[in-house]
Design an enzyme around this catalytic site. Structure first.
Site, PDB file in Angstrom:
ATOM      1  N   THR A  94       0.855  -1.188   0.000  1.00 61.15           N
ATOM      2  CA  THR A  94       0.000   0.000   0.000  1.00 61.15           C
ATOM      3  C   THR A  94       0.890   1.237   0.000  1.00 61.15           C
ATOM      4  O   THR A  94       2.103   1.142   0.215  1.00 61.15           O
ATOM      5  CB  THR A  94      -0.950  -0.022   1.218  1.00 61.15           C
ATOM      6  OG1 THR A  94      -1.818   1.113   1.176  1.00 61.15           O
ATOM      7  CG2 THR A  94      -0.183  -0.013   2.535  1.00 61.15           C
ATOM      8  N   CYS A  95       0.284   2.407  -0.255  1.00 57.08           N
ATOM      9  CA  CYS A  95       1.052   3.663  -0.284  1.00 57.08           C
ATOM     10  C   CYS A  95       0.056   4.810  -0.198  1.00 57.08           C
ATOM     11  O   CYS A  95      -0.958   4.714   0.487  1.00 57.08           O
ATOM     12  CB  CYS A  95       1.935   3.753  -1.530  1.00 57.08           C
ATOM     13  SG  CYS A  95       1.015   3.734  -3.090  1.00 57.08           S
ATOM     14  N   GLY A  96       0.296   5.906  -0.896  1.00 65.49           N
ATOM     15  CA  GLY A  96      -0.626   7.026  -0.885  1.00 65.49           C
ATOM     16  C   GLY A  96      -1.810   6.843  -1.819  1.00 65.49           C
ATOM     17  O   GLY A  96      -2.955   7.045  -1.442  1.00 65.49           O
TER      18      GLY A  96
END
Length: 284
Positions: A239-241
């Site tokens: 996951t990330c932004g």
């Protein structure tokens, strides 16, 4: 580095294969507004010979309010056909930052069942620094049919990630900078809570890159994941932004031989605004 046309290839490999009849090159540059860069204008001014521009925001699900979510299969097929990319092609994706958004397009191809796709290690900056040829002419494109077999196991939604967070049966790994992960730095998108998915670990994508924006070798990448406390015995959700740099983690996992990974497409743009899921702050 060891070239692998299914994950990562060097600028030397691309220079050697650039004239191959079934090679197709994509410029998949994407920048946040604060970078002050216009990806399309930069492509128009100079790109690797024959490269097509892949607009990540355009080849996405326009029905979603979330940024650049994976497109419906039909849209992906039609956009790629218009680019002259289809069955039997070896695709190489690069970006203008070195290694940033190109991995997202590598993941998109994988999601659509296409495996003959690689990221250019070091991207356009390395290509230019080494004095390789560039051009400003648009490529001549001929339609090519693409067969898509959607790979459900490579993508996760908020419900699946919430379940994984609660059960602990997956390792969840966040590619954002440490200060954002801990909830100490503001999010670039308005209205999002600060912090991370409970139980997740933090591997900032920059930790997987060398100073020249090439990816560290597989052994070094494995050390980075282990040092962050990631349990490599479990399936992993990245996951990330907004689902872009999470793909860099996925690419690194594929390189180290950890094939049980998936990407949380909504990432923090979704989790951070979802009222019914909890948020953790501080260290993992």
């Amino acid at each position: 580095m060891s070239d692998d046309p299914k994950t990562l290839v060097s600028t030397a490999w691309l220079a050697q294969h650039l004239k191959d009849p079934d090679l197709r090159v994509l410029d998949a540059s994407l920048y946040l507004p604060e970078a002050g860069r216009d990806a399309r204008a930069e492509y128009d001014a100079a790109h690797i010979p024959g490269a097509r521009f892949f607009d990540i925001d355009d080849v996405s699900d326009s029905r979603s309010e979330l940024p650049h979510m994976a497109p419906p299969v039909e849209k992906f097929m039609s956009r790629l056909r218009a680019m002259g990319i289809g069955d039997g092609h070896q695709v190489v994706v690069y970006d203008g930052a070195g290694l940033l958004s190109a991995a997202r397009v590598w993941w998109l191809f994988r999601l659509m069942g296409q495996t003959d796709v690689a990221v250019l290690d070091g991207g356009f900056p390395k290509w230019q620094a080494e004095g390789h040829e560039v051009e400003d002419m648009p490529p001549v494109v001929r339609d090519r049919h693409m067969t898509v077999r959607f790979q459900n196991h490579l993508v996760r939604d908020v419900t699946q990630v919430a379940a994984a967070s609660k059960l602990g049966d997956h390792a969840i790994v966040d590619a954002r900078a440490a200060a954002r992960f801990r909830g100490e730095a503001p999010e670039p998108r308005e209205g999002l809570r600060k912090g991370h998915v409970p139980g997740s670990r933090n591997v900032p994508y920059t930790d997987l890159l060398n100073p020249d924006k090439t990816m560290k070798d597989p052994a070094a990448c494995r050390v980075v994941f282990e040092a962050a406390g990631v349990d490599l015995a479990k399936p992993i959700i990245t996951t990330c932004g907004s689902g872009v740099t999470a793909a860099i983690l996925a690419l690194a996992l594929e390189r180290i031989g950890h094939h049980q990974w998936s990407l949380y497409d909504g990432s923090w743009a979704e989790w951070g605004m979802f009222p019914t899921v909890s948020v953790a702050t501080g260290e993992a």
